[in-house]
Design a protein around this motif. Sequence first.
Motif, PDB file in Angstrom:
ATOM      1  N   ARG A   1     -42.455   5.050  20.350  1.00  0.00           N
ATOM      2  CA  ARG A   1     -41.166   4.441  19.793  1.00  0.00           C
ATOM      3  C   ARG A   1     -41.375   3.273  19.045  1.00  0.00           C
ATOM      4  O   ARG A   1     -40.947   3.069  18.168  1.00  0.00           O
ATOM      5  CB  ARG A   1     -39.971   4.467  20.815  1.00  0.00           C
ATOM      6  CG  ARG A   1     -39.913   5.853  21.759  1.00  0.00           C
ATOM      7  CD  ARG A   1     -38.904   6.634  20.901  1.00  0.00           C
ATOM      8  NE  ARG A   1     -39.244   8.251  21.418  1.00  0.00           N
ATOM      9  CZ  ARG A   1     -38.277   8.454  22.397  1.00  0.00           C
ATOM     10  NH1 ARG A   1     -37.528   7.927  22.783  1.00  0.00           N
ATOM     11  NH2 ARG A   1     -38.386   9.776  22.817  1.00  0.00           N
ATOM     12  N   GLN A   2     -42.030   2.546  19.842  1.00  0.00           N
ATOM     13  CA  GLN A   2     -42.450   1.083  18.916  1.00  0.00           C
ATOM     14  C   GLN A   2     -43.069   1.273  17.723  1.00  0.00           C
ATOM     15  O   GLN A   2     -42.577   0.614  16.613  1.00  0.00           O
ATOM     16  CB  GLN A   2     -43.195   0.251  20.165  1.00  0.00           C
ATOM     17  CG  GLN A   2     -43.125  -1.322  19.429  1.00  0.00           C
ATOM     18  CD  GLN A   2     -43.625  -2.303  20.266  1.00  0.00           C
ATOM     19  OE1 GLN A   2     -44.183  -1.695  21.531  1.00  0.00           O
ATOM     20  NE2 GLN A   2     -43.824  -3.513  20.072  1.00  0.00           N
ATOM     21  N   THR A   3     -44.121   2.002  17.719  1.00  0.00           N
ATOM     22  CA  THR A   3     -44.746   2.026  16.445  1.00  0.00           C
ATOM     23  C   THR A   3     -44.142   2.931  15.359  1.00  0.00           C
ATOM     24  O   THR A   3     -44.170   2.671  14.256  1.00  0.00           O
ATOM     25  CB  THR A   3     -46.123   3.106  16.630  1.00  0.00           C
ATOM     26  OG1 THR A   3     -46.927   2.187  17.543  1.00  0.00           O
ATOM     27  CG2 THR A   3     -46.837   3.045  15.338  1.00  0.00           C
ATOM     28  N   LEU A   4     -43.298   3.841  15.791  1.00  0.00           N
ATOM     29  CA  LEU A   4     -42.356   4.965  15.075  1.00  0.00           C
ATOM     30  C   LEU A   4     -41.255   3.619  14.282  1.00  0.00           C
ATOM     31  O   LEU A   4     -41.049   3.768  13.265  1.00  0.00           O
ATOM     32  CB  LEU A   4     -41.871   5.907  15.986  1.00  0.00           C
ATOM     33  CG  LEU A   4     -40.958   6.627  14.937  1.00  0.00           C
ATOM     34  CD1 LEU A   4     -41.546   7.220  13.848  1.00  0.00           C
ATOM     35  CD2 LEU A   4     -40.369   7.858  16.067  1.00  0.00           C
ATOM     36  N   SER A   5     -40.801   3.016  15.277  1.00  0.00           N
ATOM     37  CA  SER A   5     -39.609   2.101  14.737  1.00  0.00           C
ATOM     38  C   SER A   5     -40.067   1.122  13.729  1.00  0.00           C
ATOM     39  O   SER A   5     -39.251   0.974  12.826  1.00  0.00           O
ATOM     40  CB  SER A   5     -39.002   1.236  15.887  1.00  0.00           C
ATOM     41  OG  SER A   5     -38.332   0.259  15.470  1.00  0.00           O
ATOM     42  N   SER A   6     -41.139   0.623  13.786  1.00  0.00           N
ATOM     43  CA  SER A   6     -41.824  -0.107  12.663  1.00  0.00           C
ATOM     44  C   SER A   6     -42.113   0.646  11.422  1.00  0.00           C
ATOM     45  O   SER A   6     -41.796   0.183  10.245  1.00  0.00           O
ATOM     46  CB  SER A   6     -43.225  -1.034  13.185  1.00  0.00           C
ATOM     47  OG  SER A   6     -42.990  -1.739  14.403  1.00  0.00           O
ATOM     48  N   ARG A   7     -42.455   1.702  11.741  1.00  0.00           N
ATOM     49  CA  ARG A   7     -42.926   2.499  10.444  1.00  0.00           C
ATOM     50  C   ARG A   7     -41.495   2.854   9.712  1.00  0.00           C
ATOM     51  O   ARG A   7     -41.564   2.968   8.514  1.00  0.00           O
ATOM     52  CB  ARG A   7     -43.725   3.831  11.066  1.00  0.00           C
ATOM     53  CG  ARG A   7     -44.092   4.503   9.830  1.00  0.00           C
ATOM     54  CD  ARG A   7     -45.383   5.571  10.436  1.00  0.00           C
ATOM     55  NE  ARG A   7     -45.618   6.323   9.254  1.00  0.00           N
ATOM     56  CZ  ARG A   7     -45.692   7.667   9.320  1.00  0.00           C
ATOM     57  NH1 ARG A   7     -45.458   8.345  10.540  1.00  0.00           N
ATOM     58  NH2 ARG A   7     -46.029   8.386   8.555  1.00  0.00           N
ATOM     59  N   LEU A   8     -40.565   3.273  10.630  1.00  0.00           N
ATOM     60  CA  LEU A   8     -39.330   3.774   9.701  1.00  0.00           C
ATOM     61  C   LEU A   8     -38.513   2.452   9.089  1.00  0.00           C
ATOM     62  O   LEU A   8     -38.001   2.559   8.181  1.00  0.00           O
ATOM     63  CB  LEU A   8     -38.111   4.186  11.031  1.00  0.00           C
ATOM     64  CG  LEU A   8     -38.661   5.600  11.744  1.00  0.00           C
ATOM     65  CD1 LEU A   8     -37.716   5.820  12.636  1.00  0.00           C
ATOM     66  CD2 LEU A   8     -38.501   6.631  10.554  1.00  0.00           C
ATOM     67  N   THR A   9     -38.689   1.394   9.818  1.00  0.00           N
ATOM     68  CA  THR A   9     -38.126  -0.127   9.241  1.00  0.00           C
ATOM     69  C   THR A   9     -38.720  -0.131   7.949  1.00  0.00           C
ATOM     70  O   THR A   9     -38.051  -0.609   7.058  1.00  0.00           O
ATOM     71  CB  THR A   9     -38.255  -1.084  10.345  1.00  0.00           C
ATOM     72  OG1 THR A   9     -37.405  -0.595  11.471  1.00  0.00           O
ATOM     73  CG2 THR A   9     -37.707  -2.392   9.620  1.00  0.00           C
ATOM     74  N   ALA A  10     -40.036  -0.213   7.883  1.00  0.00           N
ATOM     75  CA  ALA A  10     -40.942  -0.506   6.663  1.00  0.00           C
ATOM     76  C   ALA A  10     -40.757   0.480   5.890  1.00  0.00           C
ATOM     77  O   ALA A  10     -40.556  -0.011   4.515  1.00  0.00           O
ATOM     78  CB  ALA A  10     -42.620  -0.344   7.147  1.00  0.00           C
TER      79      ALA A  10
END
Length: 147
Positions: free
Chosen positions: A122-131
């Motif tokens: 979820r942390q990596t996904l969150s960063s990717r989605l935000t970017a």
Amino acid sequence: MVDTRTPAQRRRIMQSVASQNTGPEMVVRRLLHSLGYRYRLHDRRLPGTPDIVFRKKKKAIFVHGCFWHAHDCPKGRPPRSREEFWQEKRKKNTERDARNIAELEVEGWSVLVVWQCETKDRQTLSSRLTAFVDNAENPIDESDSSH
């Protein structure tokens, strides 16, 4: 290898597979919502009916199941029964995916593909989605979106 299910069993199993509101899609939607983003769902006016759409930003997200869209990960392995059928089915899916993404990009849309297996971190996904959502231009490298 022969299918281990009867035709009736196989039909029931295949009919139960959802194309919208899947588990991985719900993970992405809940995460986006928790980050404060608001979006539209399954816009049929767009090529491929993206799972998540940010109309004003012209950004679309597809959440792909690794098996159905032939991702190169353990979940994406084809079955050993009816190999020819599955190879053709998955090939058509990936060709259609590429065509839909290309059509969206021609229309000026940025597209992100999130794979089922990527929803675990979820942390990596969150960063990717935000970017992806926040940047004016698509920050995702082309090779990254097509895993």
